[in-house]
Design an enzyme around this catalytic site. Structure first.
Site, PDB file in Angstrom:
ATOM      1  N   VAL A  47      -0.151  -5.675  11.058  1.00  6.06           N
ATOM      2  CA  VAL A  47      -0.107  -7.141  10.999  1.00  6.06           C
ATOM      3  C   VAL A  47       0.315  -7.556   9.615  1.00  6.06           C
ATOM      4  O   VAL A  47       1.194  -8.322   9.335  1.00  6.06           O
ATOM      5  CB  VAL A  47      -1.310  -7.718  11.358  1.00  6.06           C
ATOM      6  CG1 VAL A  47      -1.358  -9.140  11.272  1.00  6.06           C
ATOM      7  CG2 VAL A  47      -1.517  -7.514  12.859  1.00  6.06           C
ATOM      8  N   HIS A  48      -0.272  -6.901   8.406  1.00  8.30           N
ATOM      9  CA  HIS A  48       0.044  -7.381   7.226  1.00  8.30           C
ATOM     10  C   HIS A  48       1.364  -6.916   6.918  1.00  8.30           C
ATOM     11  O   HIS A  48       2.181  -7.668   6.075  1.00  8.30           O
ATOM     12  CB  HIS A  48      -0.769  -6.597   6.357  1.00  8.30           C
ATOM     13  CG  HIS A  48      -2.200  -7.124   6.131  1.00  8.30           C
ATOM     14  ND1 HIS A  48      -3.312  -6.868   7.046  1.00  8.30           N
ATOM     15  CD2 HIS A  48      -2.680  -8.183   5.180  1.00  8.30           C
ATOM     16  CE1 HIS A  48      -4.281  -7.776   6.690  1.00  8.30           C
ATOM     17  NE2 HIS A  48      -3.873  -8.320   5.594  1.00  8.30           N
ATOM     18  N   LYS A  49       1.972  -5.768   7.189  1.00  6.00           N
ATOM     19  CA  LYS A  49       3.572  -5.523   7.034  1.00  6.00           C
ATOM     20  C   LYS A  49       4.296  -6.391   7.642  1.00  6.00           C
ATOM     21  O   LYS A  49       5.298  -6.965   7.116  1.00  6.00           O
ATOM     22  CB  LYS A  49       3.671  -3.940   7.379  1.00  6.00           C
ATOM     23  CG  LYS A  49       4.905  -3.362   7.049  1.00  6.00           C
ATOM     24  CD  LYS A  49       5.019  -1.975   7.304  1.00  6.00           C
ATOM     25  CE  LYS A  49       6.242  -1.349   6.881  1.00  6.00           C
ATOM     26  NZ  LYS A  49       7.284  -1.463   7.900  1.00  6.00           N
TER      27      LYS A  49
END
Lengths: 296, 206
Positions: free
Chosen positions: B35-37
């Site tokens: 999700v962060h990427k």
């Protein structure tokens, strides 16, 4: 040869949802050592409440149900192919029943298989033919956070802690230094307090395999070689002096136990390999003796 | 123990200090490595064009994340077939892997905090001061216990990332955490690392 799929499913359920008695006992002892009101004591209280609740509700102690690692010792004549099929079926069923999180991700496509069955390497199964007529299946669930804290040092090794350099040579004094360095580097990332599995020697591959295998025995298992037994106890004591504590909050117990094993090595190589097991050290054994099935 | 509700105000965030245990109540999302990427590449650095439903998911997340919280967690979820989702086990995952992304995600969405374990590094600590925001530490491995504070699963986005990596929108009640990095530049993780380094140097000299 009987079908053990249901028994293996029960082995997986027990391993994921109930911590071994020796580990729970050690966590209770660690709690008592912490000061009332401290963050470390609070962490142990939460950990132990969670262990009781998981057992009662039959739900995973930790949501990271880890890499499933099976060690199978079977009597002569058992088909390993047949057993492998049963283990894989039981694992997929355990995932469907939410005893396990779907954890097998294809490293190239990033796709999660959804049932914990990856390639031939996931779950990891080690087969060995035993001498008795008893079949045993040991299961270890090794979480990813702690696995990421594992380390391998090729000795001689020149390290650095802040501004201070240190040298580790090819002897037990050098082994001691790099193991302490690994515990310091892990801080609380591997869900401290951890249990250290250390192998000395081997090649890079066998070193890591053995550093995990050595974690299978109960806490307090000492190496029969008194020199290594002393080092095991010394390392647990010194790691605890680091003061990293439960969750890295600062505290008196950073490591619950240390196990060391020695392997053959090439004259050129001297590896020290450390596997870090989190406090949620999940391992159980299924034994089949005739019609009798027991879980430990 | 203070009980804090989400969304959280800057005033509340600035009143939090390292070491304070508290509980969180409100709506948050889970988000970890993938999700962060995905957020960074698609919406913050924009090195990748939005695909499929990416843009709609982003628009849906914005109001939840403004003043909100991301939980670093890959849960065990039941009811996947019937879509009657329930969190069965939901402890925190190791946060340091989000260190390259976290400060930028905090700033972009005006996030007030992240929950995880193990703490984060200097870039996130600086982000906490700039936004302002804090790092909440949950107890690693306390999965069954924490799942009980998840009272409702409101929905899920990006389930194609897999169950552990998907964005689960959850309602929590009295979720227990400890502040270990605050908005004033203090980090428990930094101080424990420093003191343990001092002890290690002495031990290595023996």
């Amino acid at each position: 040869m009987r079908d053990l799929t249901n028994e293996i499913l029960e082995l997986i359920r027990r391993t994921s949802t109930d911590l071994p008695t020796d580990v729970e006992k050690q966590l209770r002892l660690a709690l008592e050592k912490e000061d009332p009101g401290s963050a470390a004591r609070g962490a142990f209280e939460t950990i132990l409440r969670n262990v009781e609740l998981s057992r009662k509700n039959s739900t995973p102690v930790c949501q990271d149900t880890g890499t499933p690692i099976f060690y199978v010792k079977s009597p002569a004549g058992w088909s390993t192919q047949y057993l492998k099929h049963q283990i894989r079926s039981a694992l997929a069923e355990a995932t469907r029943k939410s005893y396990m999180r779907p954890n097998a991700v294809d490293a190239i496509t990033d796709k999660n298989s959804g049932n914990n069955l990856g390639g031939d390497d996931f779950p990891y199964i080690h087969f060995e033919e035993g001498e008795s007529d008893e079949l045993s299946i040991e299961l270890m669930l090794k979480g990813g956070g702690s696995e990421n804290c594992g380390a391998q040092y090729s000795i001689p090794y020149s390290g650095r802690v802040g501004e201070t350099a240190f040298q580790a040579g090819r002897d037990l004094a050098g082994v001691r230094k790099v193991v302490l360095d690994a515990v310091y580097r892990a801080q609380g990332q591997g869900c401290a307090p951890g249990i250290l599995g250390v192998s000395i020697g081997g090649d890079r591959g066998s070193g890591y395999v053995k550093s995990k295998e050595v974690l299978l025995g109960p806490i307090g298992t000492r190496n029969p070689d008194p020199k290594l037994a002393d080092l095991e106890e010394r390392l647990t004591g010194e790691a605890n002096q680091l003061g990293i504590g439960a969750m890295g909050f600062g505290g008196k117990t950073t490591v619950l136990d240390t196990r060391i094993t020695g392997l053959s090595r090439l004259p050129a190589s001297y590896f020290v390999t450390i596997s870090y097991m989190c406090w949620a050290c999940r391992r159980r054994t299924l034994t089949v003796r005739g019609d009798e099935v027991t879980y430990q | 123990m203070r009980a804090i509700t989400i969304p959280i105000t800057d005033e509340t965030i600035l009143s939090l200090k390292v070491g304070e245990p508290l509980t969180l109540t409100g709506v948050m999302i889970t988000g970890r490595d993938v999700v962060h990427k995905w957020l960074i590449e698609t919406f913050i650095k924009k090195t990748r064009a939005p695909q499929g439903e990416d843009q709609q998911v982003y628009e849906a997340l914005k109001p939840i994340l403004a003043g909100g919280v991301i939980y670093h967690c890959g849960p065990v979820v039941s009811g996947l077939d019937s879509k009657q989702y329930k969190f069965v086990a939901a402890g925190p995952t190791t946060s340091i892997r989000e260190e390259p992304y976290q400060a930028d995600v905090m700033k972009h969405f005006n996030l007030k905090g992240v929950i995880g374990k193990g703490g984060m590094g200097p870039k996130t600590l600086k982000g906490c001061q700039d936004v302002p925001a804090v790092y909440f530490h949950a107890i690693g491995g306390a999965a069954t216990l924490i799942a009980q504070s998840v009272t409702n699963v409101l929905g899920v986005y990006k389930l194609e990332f897999g169950v552990p990596e998907a964005i689960w929108v959850i309602e929590v009640k009295d979720f227990p955490v400890v502040v270990t990095m605050d908005a004033h530049g203090q980090s428990l993780h930094e101080s424990v690392e420093k003191s343990s380094a001092g002890v290690l140097v002495d031990l290595l000299a023996k």
